[in-house]
Write a protein that holds these residues in place. Structure first.
Motif, short mmCIF file in Angstrom:
data_model
loop_
_atom_site.label_atom_id
_atom_site.label_comp_id
_atom_site.label_asym_id
_atom_site.label_seq_id
_atom_site.Cartn_x
_atom_site.Cartn_y
_atom_site.Cartn_z
N ILE A 200 0.94 -1.13 0.02
CA ILE A 200 0.02 0.05 0.15
C ILE A 200 1.07 1.29 0.12
CG2 ILE A 200 -1.95 1.33 1.17
CD1 ILE A 200 -2.81 -1.35 2.29
N ASN A 201 2.00 1.24 0.90
CA ASN A 201 2.69 2.49 0.83
C ASN A 201 3.67 2.75 -0.20
OD1 ASN A 201 1.72 3.47 3.29
ND2 ASN A 201 3.61 2.53 4.59
N CYS A 202 4.19 1.41 -1.15
CA CYS A 202 4.54 1.59 -2.29
C CYS A 202 3.83 2.27 -3.32
CB CYS A 202 5.32 0.53 -2.59
SG CYS A 202 6.64 -0.36 -1.85
N ALA A 203 2.58 1.79 -3.43
CA ALA A 203 1.57 2.52 -4.18
C ALA A 203 1.35 3.95 -4.03
CB ALA A 203 0.32 1.51 -4.41
N LEU A 204 1.23 4.35 -2.81
CA LEU A 204 0.93 5.67 -2.54
C LEU A 204 2.30 6.65 -3.00
CD1 LEU A 204 -0.71 5.36 1.14
CD2 LEU A 204 -1.90 5.79 -1.07
N ALA A 205 3.52 5.89 -2.37
CA ALA A 205 4.89 6.56 -2.81
C ALA A 205 4.74 6.76 -4.19
CB ALA A 205 6.04 5.86 -2.41
N ALA A 206 4.31 5.73 -5.35
CA ALA A 206 4.29 6.08 -6.50
C ALA A 206 3.35 7.14 -7.06
CB ALA A 206 3.95 4.63 -7.41
N SER A 207 2.14 7.14 -6.50
CA SER A 207 1.37 8.09 -6.77
C SER A 207 1.62 9.60 -6.41
CB SER A 207 -0.05 8.05 -6.14
OG SER A 207 -1.13 8.86 -6.43
N VAL A 208 2.31 9.78 -5.22
CA VAL A 208 2.94 11.03 -4.69
C VAL A 208 4.20 11.54 -5.78
CG1 VAL A 208 4.03 12.19 -2.97
CG2 VAL A 208 2.24 10.80 -2.35
N THR A 209 4.88 10.45 -6.23
CA THR A 209 6.19 10.57 -7.06
C THR A 209 5.60 11.17 -8.47
OG1 THR A 209 7.63 9.22 -5.67
CG2 THR A 209 8.27 9.69 -7.80
N THR A 210 4.60 10.50 -8.87
CA THR A 210 4.00 10.94 -10.22
C THR A 210 3.51 12.61 -10.09
OG1 THR A 210 3.29 8.68 -10.69
CG2 THR A 210 2.29 10.63 -11.85
N ALA A 211 2.68 12.90 -9.00
CA ALA A 211 2.43 14.36 -8.89
C ALA A 211 3.44 15.26 -8.69
CB ALA A 211 1.45 14.28 -7.55
N ASN A 212 4.45 14.86 -7.93
CA ASN A 212 5.61 15.71 -7.82
C ASN A 212 6.53 15.97 -9.15
OD1 ASN A 212 5.53 16.56 -5.08
ND2 ASN A 212 6.63 14.56 -4.25
N THR A 213 6.62 14.72 -9.80
CA THR A 213 7.37 14.98 -10.84
C THR A 213 6.73 15.73 -12.14
OG1 THR A 213 8.30 12.56 -10.77
CG2 THR A 213 8.38 13.55 -12.97
N LEU A 214 5.62 15.70 -12.15
CA LEU A 214 4.82 16.46 -13.07
C LEU A 214 4.55 17.91 -12.68
CD1 LEU A 214 2.25 13.74 -14.39
CD2 LEU A 214 4.19 14.57 -15.56
N ALA A 215 4.28 17.99 -11.37
CA ALA A 215 4.31 19.34 -10.76
C ALA A 215 5.15 20.21 -10.89
CB ALA A 215 3.62 19.36 -9.32
N GLU A 216 6.57 19.69 -10.80
CA GLU A 216 7.73 20.29 -11.12
C GLU A 216 7.79 20.61 -12.45
OE1 GLU A 216 12.49 20.08 -9.83
OE2 GLU A 216 11.52 18.27 -10.42
N LEU A 217 7.48 19.85 -13.45
CA LEU A 217 7.50 20.19 -14.89
C LEU A 217 6.42 21.45 -15.06
CD1 LEU A 217 8.43 19.64 -17.63
CD2 LEU A 217 6.62 17.76 -17.87
N CYS A 218 5.29 21.31 -14.39
CA CYS A 218 4.34 22.55 -14.55
C CYS A 218 5.04 23.72 -14.23
CB CYS A 218 3.16 22.17 -13.52
SG CYS A 218 1.96 21.06 -14.19
N ALA A 242 -7.05 9.29 -4.91
CA ALA A 242 -5.77 9.32 -5.13
C ALA A 242 -4.86 10.56 -4.54
CB ALA A 242 -5.55 9.44 -6.84
N TYR A 243 -3.68 10.03 -4.40
CA TYR A 243 -2.59 10.94 -3.58
C TYR A 243 -1.74 11.57 -4.65
CZ TYR A 243 -2.56 9.33 1.33
OH TYR A 243 -2.85 9.19 2.59
N LEU A 244 -2.63 12.74 -5.12
CA LEU A 244 -2.08 13.49 -6.20
C LEU A 244 -1.69 15.08 -5.84
CD1 LEU A 244 -4.62 12.40 -9.16
CD2 LEU A 244 -2.12 11.74 -8.82
N ALA A 245 -1.55 15.33 -4.42
CA ALA A 245 -1.27 16.46 -4.20
C ALA A 245 0.36 16.44 -4.12
CB ALA A 245 -1.81 16.77 -2.79
N PRO A 246 0.93 17.36 -4.81
CA PRO A 246 2.46 17.64 -4.61
C PRO A 246 2.93 17.90 -3.38
CG PRO A 246 1.42 19.46 -5.81
CD PRO A 246 0.41 18.66 -5.63
#
Length: 424
Positions: A200-218, A242-246
């Motif tokens: 569960i924590n790995c899946a959450l970490a992947a979601s947070v990392t997706t948000a952080n990666t794309l938020a930085e691109l924004c 979904a955990y999408l808050a950067p």
């Protein structure tokens, strides 16, 4: 059937919150800890953890819960959870000595027919390795989230249960207690349950990392992540929760511990953990966002600048500073004076030679050249950007979690910077 008497051994964050929730569920409950000074403090209503509504919940159900440092009181209990917080070191390695010692106390002082369940997070294989002749030790995935402990303990989504034989009926005392919450029960083998929490924590970490990666691109291309995230949440394959808050990397210790566990297990067993290593690397990069912004916008040209920091806890509604991005930032600002305030954490928690403890949020902004809002405490959302602009000497506001109203900050003439949007 008479309702079972429930006990929780270990009155740190997990055990204490879980015990109070059990009492609120209508069960006679015992909170045991070998530290007599701790149990006396809790009995007097002075809780060692900060959680919204926890004090009120204890007061409302105080007649159903006792606290004791006398291990013999465990003998009267039918279901005993071993639930201490498990500390980790800087590399995410768990110190299991404390839970082993507490488990020995529990097994020595409970009846042979008492149901023993490990609730603390442990690595796969831990529970099976602790089985004793004539005793069965079970496992349950904890659902604690700092700042939301009452909600998670009183309204669980489901219970993930580790069993020696997942096809066998659950012990009656355990089933009776769990079924009272009215949520799904998911029995599985011990190792599956232990790995489920990590998964569960790995899946959450992947979601947070997706948000952080794309938020930085924004921040670089002129897009705004706050406009994009709602579109993802309306996709059925991702979902509204979904955990999408950067954020400023992964913090708090639990997710980082689980990522470290996966990397260690992968190395031991020859499996690939490249994705997990990438998540860890991205987290380390994102943690330095505020420091990079400060250097770019201010410190490179203002060697005498003073910095204000709002928030020291790693997240709102908790006093925990484990892996706090705020403390990491302050530690890297040793050459500049810092004014800091947090409603739950004393400024002394920060290691800094030029630190001033502010009396409140506005005091932290007084005469500073930049203000970094590092923890999104609800009370910080009440701050008026115009008032901050009046108190500050400089104009720079770093608000990674969008605590302030951006339009109001711009209208007040502030240089407002947040995650997921280009600085204006």
């Amino acid at each position: 059937m008479t309702r079972p008497r429930i006990a929780y051994a270990g009155m740190t964050h997990l055990g204490l919150c879980s015990a109070i929730a059990a009492a609120a569920q209508g069960f006679a409950t015992l909170g045991f800890d070998a530290d007599a000074s701790l149990t006396r403090r809790i009995s007097a209503g002075d809780l060692p953890v900060r959680e919204p509504a926890l004090d009120d919940l204890l007061r409302a159900h105080r007649d159903r819960i006792d606290f004791s440092a006398d291990a013999t009181t465990l003998h009267a209990c039918d279901l005993v959870y071993v639930a201490p917080d498990v500390p980790t070191d800087g590399a995410g390695v768990s110190d299991l000595g404390g839970i082993d010692a507490l488990l020995d106390i529990v097994l020595t002082n409970t009846r042979d027919d008492a149901v023993i369940v490990i609730l603390s997070q442990v690595p796969p294989g831990f529970t099976r390795a602790r089985q004793r002749p004539g005793r069965t030790i079970l496992y349950q995935v904890e659902t604690l989230v700092f700042g939301r402990a009452v909600e998670r303990a009183t309204k669980p989504e489901r219970f993930i249960l580790g069993c020696v034989d997942p096809d066998a009926p659950l012990p009656s005392a355990w089933r009776s207690f769990l079924e009272s919450f009215g949520c799904p029960l998911l029995p599985m083998r011990l190792e599956s349950a232990e790995l489920a929490k990590i998964s569960i924590n790995c899946a959450l970490a992947a979601s947070v990392t997706t948000a952080n990666t794309l938020a930085e691109l924004c921040e670089r291309v002129g897009a705004d992540w706050s406009e994009i995230a709602p579109a993802l949440k309306l996709d059925a394959r991702i979902g509204p929760h979904a955990y999408l808050a950067p954020g400023l990397g992964l913090a708090g210790g639990n997710i980082e511990r689980d990522l470290a566990t996966v990397m260690r297990l992968s190395e031991q067993h020859g499996t690939d953990a490249g994705m997990i290593r990438a998540i860890v690397a991205n987290s380390a990069h994102r943690k330095d966002w505020a420091l990079r912004e400060l250097h770019e916008a201010l410190l490179a040209t203002a060697p005498q600048a003073q910095i204000g920091v709002l928030g020291l806890a790693y997240k709102e509604n908790t006093h925990s500073v484990k892996n706090s991005a705020a403390l990491a930032l302050i530690a890297q600002l040793a050459a500049w004076p810092v004014r800091a305030f947090d409603p739950a954490v004393p400024a002394s928690a920060a290691q800094h030679p030029k630190l001033t403890a502010a009396s409140n949020a506005l005091d932290a902004a007084r005469e500073v050249d930049a203000l970094a809002i590092m923890t999104p405490w609800p009370e910080f959302r009440e701050l008026a950007p115009a008032e901050l602009a009046r108190l500050m000497r400089g104009r720079l506001i770093l608000d990674p979690y969008r605590v302030l109203n951006a339009a109001a900050a711009h209208a007040a003439g502030l240089d407002y910077r947040t995650l997921g949007a280009r600085a204006s």
